[in-house]
Scaffold this active site. Structure first.
Site, mmCIF file in Angstrom:
data_model
loop_
_atom_site.group_PDB
_atom_site.id
_atom_site.type_symbol
_atom_site.label_atom_id
_atom_site.label_comp_id
_atom_site.label_asym_id
_atom_site.label_seq_id
_atom_site.Cartn_x
_atom_site.Cartn_y
_atom_site.Cartn_z
ATOM 1 N N CYS A 72 -10.109 12.681 -1.436
ATOM 2 C CA CYS A 72 -8.668 12.783 -1.679
ATOM 3 C C CYS A 72 -8.348 14.000 -2.530
ATOM 4 O O CYS A 72 -8.971 14.233 -3.576
ATOM 5 C CB CYS A 72 -8.176 11.518 -2.377
ATOM 6 S SG CYS A 72 -6.408 11.532 -2.749
ATOM 7 N N CYS A 80 -3.943 11.886 -9.967
ATOM 8 C CA CYS A 80 -3.717 10.454 -9.783
ATOM 9 C C CYS A 80 -4.757 9.646 -10.541
ATOM 10 O O CYS A 80 -5.952 9.972 -10.531
ATOM 11 C CB CYS A 80 -3.772 10.122 -8.290
ATOM 12 S SG CYS A 80 -3.746 8.354 -7.928
ATOM 13 N N CYS A 159 -1.930 7.919 0.320
ATOM 14 C CA CYS A 159 -3.005 7.363 -0.498
ATOM 15 C C CYS A 159 -4.144 6.983 0.440
ATOM 16 O O CYS A 159 -3.964 6.145 1.328
ATOM 17 C CB CYS A 159 -2.513 6.140 -1.273
ATOM 18 S SG CYS A 159 -3.817 5.248 -2.150
ATOM 19 N N GLN A 252 -5.666 -11.193 -2.531
ATOM 20 C CA GLN A 252 -6.746 -10.207 -2.574
ATOM 21 C C GLN A 252 -6.367 -8.995 -1.720
ATOM 22 O O GLN A 252 -5.924 -9.138 -0.580
ATOM 23 C CB GLN A 252 -8.044 -10.816 -2.054
ATOM 24 C CG GLN A 252 -8.653 -11.856 -2.983
ATOM 25 C CD GLN A 252 -9.256 -11.233 -4.231
ATOM 26 O OE1 GLN A 252 -9.573 -10.047 -4.268
ATOM 27 N NE2 GLN A 252 -9.414 -12.056 -5.271
ATOM 28 N N GLU A 305 -0.580 -23.296 -10.954
ATOM 29 C CA GLU A 305 -0.175 -21.886 -10.934
ATOM 30 C C GLU A 305 1.135 -21.767 -11.701
ATOM 31 O O GLU A 305 2.028 -22.607 -11.551
ATOM 32 C CB GLU A 305 -0.002 -21.404 -9.486
ATOM 33 C CG GLU A 305 0.640 -20.052 -9.318
ATOM 34 C CD GLU A 305 -0.150 -18.932 -9.987
ATOM 35 O OE1 GLU A 305 0.477 -18.146 -10.716
ATOM 36 O OE2 GLU A 305 -1.369 -18.859 -9.779
ATOM 37 N N CYS A 376 -11.904 -10.528 -11.959
ATOM 38 C CA CYS A 376 -11.803 -9.096 -11.659
ATOM 39 C C CYS A 376 -12.062 -8.246 -12.898
ATOM 40 O O CYS A 376 -11.886 -7.027 -12.854
ATOM 41 C CB CYS A 376 -10.443 -8.761 -11.063
ATOM 42 S SG CYS A 376 -9.057 -9.095 -12.179
#
Length: 424
Positions: A72, A80, A159, A252, A305, A376
């Site tokens: 990129c 970026c 992107c 996800q 949740e 994560c």
């Protein structure tokens, strides 16, 4: 006098959490982006604290054999901030991520375990996977991505890690007047697309034409999302079940992650018919659905949740299974209400901040035979694993998945059982 802007030559020794490598200048620790372990680099200092410096490698004096040309044009010093490792081979990226997880477990939790990061299918070049991309808009109406640890916006023409369905919308090819952010969402399993616009004014101005058909939604201050045109979200299919996911909700972002993580969680827990399964931070009900099918009508699948919209999605997605119960609540608060519940298996998939001490203690108080913790962030995962250990649970397995190629992020699955018990 500040050293920000100064340039120094140094050798990078190791990788650190967050997409950094670590070196030293005059006995001061320097965290360096755009470098690789073993390289000799010229670093420009971007931040200074009393304990360390941060900087960017603006010149590579001695390159690592793992270095590749970044695909990129917007990746590099001062550009970026979305990708951390475009200058490293995919094999090296996974090796470094595994080292970071290994180091965090040892340093924070005292757990000595070598972690290998597994490749996810479908993205052999590490590009074209991100199904949700939030673009920032500059004062000229150009959509771009935030620079690293800065408010500045890097306008981009596209992107490269964005999913083709996102790219086809043409968000970066038009002007967005009176707009702060544009989130582009594409389903990985059907043609659904959505754009969530955050305006700078109370009134939503006329929106530009997109290059592909899409639902359009507006995000208000505080995060509430309102449909302007079309569906409120997109549909995703995992393990043969269709899920409705609100455009502004969590799912996800790697197309293969839903299937792979669901299979890994089910393999780890092996829920049995008639058992009680709990899914904490359940989102749109991905793991809840798989657990409910496994425990069957004679069992229970209980989800929690805090996001009301996600709970609406979960209840819609699992409306055909009477054994499912999903509550809208803070997880810690809901677990206090469920203090008398005897859970057999528990899944946790918290946000980056982790589950926290209160949640971990409530879970272990239910004495489940097995816990699957999806994370994560290896640092908060390690912190919570240490609390599980103090609360009588031991780690039996850790898997890591490269669900975010080109970035420093990694998805982990930790499996725990009661101390003294054997994993099935």
């Amino acid at each position: 006098m500040t050293r920000v802007g100064n340039e120094y030559e140094l050798t990078v020794d190791d990788v650190a959490h967050g997409g950094w490598c670590v070196g030293r200048h005059d006995d001061q620790v320097v965290f360096v982006r755009h470098a690789l372990p073993g390289e000799r680099v010229r670093v420009r200092v971007t931040e200074e604290t009393t304990r360390f410096l941060r900087g960017e490698a603006v010149e590579i004096l001695t390159a690592s054999p793992d270095r590749v040309e970044a695909p990129c044009a917007f990746a590099g010093p001062g550009k970026c901030g979305g990708c951390d490792w475009q200058h490293a081979s995919l094999e090296a990226q996974r090796r470094m991520k595994g080292q970071v997880v290994t180091d965090q477990l040892a340093r924070i939790a005292g757990i000595e375990r070598e972690v290998v990061v597994e490749e996810l299918p479908g993205t052999p070049d590490g590009l074209g996977w991100r199904t949700r991309v939030r673009f920032s808009v500059d004062d000229e109406g150009r959509a771009g991505l935030r620079r690293h640890r800065a408010h500045g916006i890097e306008p981009v023409d596209r992107c490269l890690i964005a999913h083709p369905g996102v790219t086809e919308l043409g968000v970066t090819e038009t002007r967005w007047e009176d707009t702060k952010e544009v989130e582009a969402v594409a389903s990985s399993t059907c043609a659904d697309r959505a754009v969530v616009v955050t305006p700078t004014k109370a009134r939503l101005t006329t929106l530009p034409e997109l290059k592909a058909s899409s639902a359009v939604l507006r995000r208000f201050k505080g995060g509430r999302v309102q449909a302007v045109r079309g569906r409120r979200g997109v549909r995703e299919t995992v393990a043969g079940r269709e899920y409705r996911v609100s455009a502004g909700g969590f799912w996800q972002v790697h197309p293969a992650a839903g299937e792979v993580l669901t299979a890994a969680v089910m393999e780890a827990l092996k829920p049995l018919p008639g058992e009680t399964a709990m899914d904490l931070f359940c989102g749109a009900g991905l793991f809840t659905g798989a657990l409910a099918e496994a425990v069957g009508p004679e069992g229970r699948a209980m989800g929690v949740e805090s996001g009301a919209e996600a709970v609406r999605d979960a209840n819609y997605n699992l409306r055909d299974m009477e054994q499912v119960r999903v509550e809208t609540n803070d997880v810690a608060a809901q677990l206090r209400e469920w203090a008398d519940v005897r859970a057999d298996v528990v899944v946790l998939d918290p946000p980056r901040a982790g589950a926290g001490v209160k949640v971990v203690r409530s879970v272990t108080g239910m004495r489940p035979r097995a816990v699957a913790y999806v994370s994560c962030d290896p640092a908060t995962l390690a912190r919570d694993l240490a609390e599980f250990e103090r609360s009588g649970y031991r780690l039996v397995d850790v898997r890591a998945f490269d669900a975010f190629p080109m970035t420093h992020h990694v998805e982990c699955l930790a499996v725990l059982v009661k101390r003294g018990a054997t994993a099935k």
